[in-house]
Design a protein around this motif. Structure first.
Motif, PDB file in Angstrom:
ATOM      1  N   UNK A   1      59.488  48.813-152.313  1.00 42.20           N
ATOM      2  CA  UNK A   1      59.391  47.921-153.457  1.00 42.20           C
ATOM      3  C   UNK A   1      59.253  46.471-153.006  1.00 42.20           C
ATOM      4  N   UNK A   2      58.684  45.663-153.873  1.00 37.83           N
ATOM      5  CA  UNK A   2      58.450  44.255-153.544  1.00 37.83           C
ATOM      6  C   UNK A   2      59.762  43.499-153.366  1.00 37.83           C
ATOM      7  N   UNK A   3      60.780  43.835-154.145  1.00 37.75           N
ATOM      8  CA  UNK A   3      62.065  43.130-154.004  1.00 37.75           C
ATOM      9  C   UNK A   3      62.690  43.420-152.643  1.00 37.75           C
ATOM     10  N   UNK A   4      62.468  44.606-152.093  1.00 39.14           N
ATOM     11  CA  UNK A   4      62.964  44.924-150.750  1.00 39.14           C
ATOM     12  C   UNK A   4      62.198  44.119-149.703  1.00 39.14           C
ATOM     13  N   UNK A   5      60.906  43.938-149.927  1.00 42.77           N
ATOM     14  CA  UNK A   5      60.082  43.204-148.977  1.00 42.77           C
ATOM     15  C   UNK A   5      60.414  41.721-148.958  1.00 42.77           C
ATOM     16  N   UNK A   6      60.817  41.175-150.086  1.00 41.64           N
ATOM     17  CA  UNK A   6      61.126  39.749-150.153  1.00 41.64           C
ATOM     18  C   UNK A   6      62.356  39.392-149.323  1.00 41.64           C
ATOM     19  N   UNK A   7      63.211  40.374-149.056  1.00 44.41           N
ATOM     20  CA  UNK A   7      64.420  40.124-148.272  1.00 44.41           C
ATOM     21  C   UNK A   7      64.173  40.208-146.765  1.00 44.41           C
ATOM     22  N   UNK A   8      62.986  40.608-146.359  1.00 42.33           N
ATOM     23  CA  UNK A   8      62.659  40.769-144.936  1.00 42.33           C
ATOM     24  C   UNK A   8      62.043  39.485-144.390  1.00 42.33           C
ATOM     25  N   UNK A   9      62.079  39.355-143.059  1.00 46.74           N
ATOM     26  CA  UNK A   9      61.484  38.172-142.443  1.00 46.74           C
ATOM     27  C   UNK A   9      59.993  38.408-142.171  1.00 46.74           C
ATOM     28  N   UNK A  10      59.320  37.322-141.794  1.00 45.61           N
ATOM     29  CA  UNK A  10      57.864  37.369-141.625  1.00 45.61           C
ATOM     30  C   UNK A  10      57.425  38.322-140.523  1.00 45.61           C
TER      31      UNK A  10
END
Length: 64
Positions: A2-11
């Motif tokens: 999910x996008x919300x999970x991806x937003x918590x990850x680093x670049x």
């Protein structure tokens, strides 16, 4: 993913995930072309995941 999970990850994680997804997409396209792909819905899922990762990367770039 999910996008919300991806937003918590680093670049760095996002770029690695994008690279892995692009490789998987290429493999699925080759299997589809040679008629070895049984579950064609995988192709659509991978495409959507690629779009999600690219969207999150673009959002982070525009925030700064």
């Amino acid at each position: 993913m999910k996008a919300c999970e991806l937003r918590n990850k680093d670049k760095t994680f996002l770029y690695k995930e994008l690279s892995d997804l692009l490789k998987a997409h290429f493999g699925l396209r080759m299997r589809l072309a040679t008629q070895q792909l049984q579950n064609t819905s995988q192709l659509r899922k991978v495409c959507r995941d690629i779009a999600r990762v690219r969207t999150v990367l673009t959002e982070e770039a525009n925030q700064k």
